[in-house]
Each structure stands twice: as C-alpha cells, then as structure tokens.
Scaffold this motif. Structure first.
Motif, mmCIF file in Angstrom:
data_model
loop_
_atom_site.group_PDB
_atom_site.id
_atom_site.type_symbol
_atom_site.label_atom_id
_atom_site.label_comp_id
_atom_site.label_asym_id
_atom_site.label_seq_id
_atom_site.Cartn_x
_atom_site.Cartn_y
_atom_site.Cartn_z
ATOM 1 N N THR A 207 41.066 59.176 31.746
ATOM 2 C CA THR A 207 39.692 58.873 31.347
ATOM 3 C C THR A 207 39.498 59.228 29.882
ATOM 4 N N HIS B 171 35.934 63.973 35.258
ATOM 5 C CA HIS B 171 35.436 63.167 36.384
ATOM 6 C C HIS B 171 34.466 64.032 37.163
ATOM 7 N N ARG B 172 33.463 63.394 37.759
ATOM 8 C CA ARG B 172 32.646 64.092 38.745
ATOM 9 C C ARG B 172 33.519 64.302 39.976
ATOM 10 N N THR C 53 32.853 64.310 43.175
ATOM 11 C CA THR C 53 32.651 63.345 44.256
ATOM 12 C C THR C 53 33.341 62.026 43.942
ATOM 13 N N ASP C 54 33.216 61.564 42.704
ATOM 14 C CA ASP C 54 33.864 60.306 42.314
ATOM 15 C C ASP C 54 35.381 60.434 42.392
ATOM 16 N N ASP D 20 36.463 60.260 46.023
ATOM 17 C CA ASP D 20 36.445 58.872 46.486
ATOM 18 C C ASP D 20 37.663 58.109 45.975
ATOM 19 N N ALA D 21 37.957 58.249 44.702
ATOM 20 C CA ALA D 21 39.071 57.517 44.093
ATOM 21 C C ALA D 21 40.404 57.913 44.713
ATOM 22 N N THR E 82 31.604 68.672 37.547
ATOM 23 C CA THR E 82 32.550 67.866 36.777
ATOM 24 C C THR E 82 33.804 68.685 36.531
#
Length: 164
Positions: A54, A59-60, A62-63, A66-67, A101
């Motif tokens: 990134t 990154h958060r 939660t994101d 998910d990823a 984060t």
C-alpha cells in the motif's frame, strides 16, 4: 435419473483435487522457506506483504482481515506477534473511534526484502517452471474470475460475532 443441480462431474472433481493438492504442496514449501529465511509464518508474511504494497504501508485491521480471509481475532493475534517483534505498529484509526490501523515498520520492510527473493524462487520453481508462459497466462485467466466470484460473498469479518 438426472444429476443434482450442482453435481461435480469427474473432470471437475479431478481439477478440484489437483488444485487442492497443488495449493497444499506449494503452501508447505513456502511455509518452510519463510520459516528458514525469516522466522515467519505464511500468515505473518501475508500481513507484511499486504502492508508493504500500500502507498501508506497501512491498512485498517478489518479491511486486512477481509482481504486475507482471516477472522478478526486471528488477525489481531498475528498482528500482536508482529508488533512484539517490531515489524508493525498499531494505532487508532483517525476517522473511526472503534477502528485500528496497522502499519509496517522499517524493520518489517527489511525482513520482507530479505525473504522475498526466496519466496519468489519457491513459487517460480514449484508452480511456474513446469508450465510454458502461455499456460501461466491461461492459469491466471482461469483463476481470476473464480476468485472474483468467491469474493462476492460477504467477508468473514463482516459476519456477526458469535456470543459465548
């Protein structure tokens, strides 16, 4: 007598089992390489790689869960170990009181740089060396829509938490 609506024919079943076996064998070799070259598990390597890729190195949580298709609690545990090793930091998400984060540190970037050449060598040797380049392109072309189809389901971390 007709087949059930989602019956898997012998060709599909063979493809499925070949995919699973290839995935298992590759994952085993990668786990060994990451452990030998950097003391990392595959999941921790994935966290570091996703962060490094990134623009902000962040990154958060939660994101990221998910990823990576990992539970929130599983990711929290793994990130805690990476934080303890000085490879990432965690901080509250500025625009979300409940969000956290995670950010890769310079030490995390250095470790990725150390293990990545061996990782790429294992992937190349085991997965792509037996395939002509055109077949590798075909493999990518075939797997991309399958992955995209599977990603249309709600992510695991978006599901309700189980109460004890």
């Amino acid at each position: 007598m007709s087949d059930p609506p989602h019956a898997v024919d012998p060709v599909q079943l063979g493809a499925y089992f070949a995919l699973i076996e290839v995935s298992d064998l590759l994952r085993h070799a990668i786990e060994q390489q990451l452990h030998d070259d950097g003391g990392l598990t595959f999941v921790r390597f994935q966290v570091l790689m996703r962060l490094q890729q990134t623009p902000t190195g962040s990154h958060r949580m939660t994101d990221l869960a998910d990823a990576m298709v990992i539970s929130r609690s599983g990711l929290t545990y793994q990130v805690g170990l990476l934080e303890k090793a000085g490879l990432v930091t965690r901080a509250p998400t500025p625009d979300d009181d409940r969000g956290v984060t995670v950010t890769i540190t310079d030490a995390g970037r250095t470790l990725v740089a150390r293990v990545l050449p061996g990782h790429e060598e294992v992937v190349s040797r085991m997965l792509f060396d037996p395939l002509p380049q055109d077949d590798a392109r075909t493999l990518a072309r075939l797997l991309t829509p399958v992955r995209d189809h599977m990603r249309t389901a709600p992510p695991r971390s978006a599901g309700p938490r189980r109460r004890r």
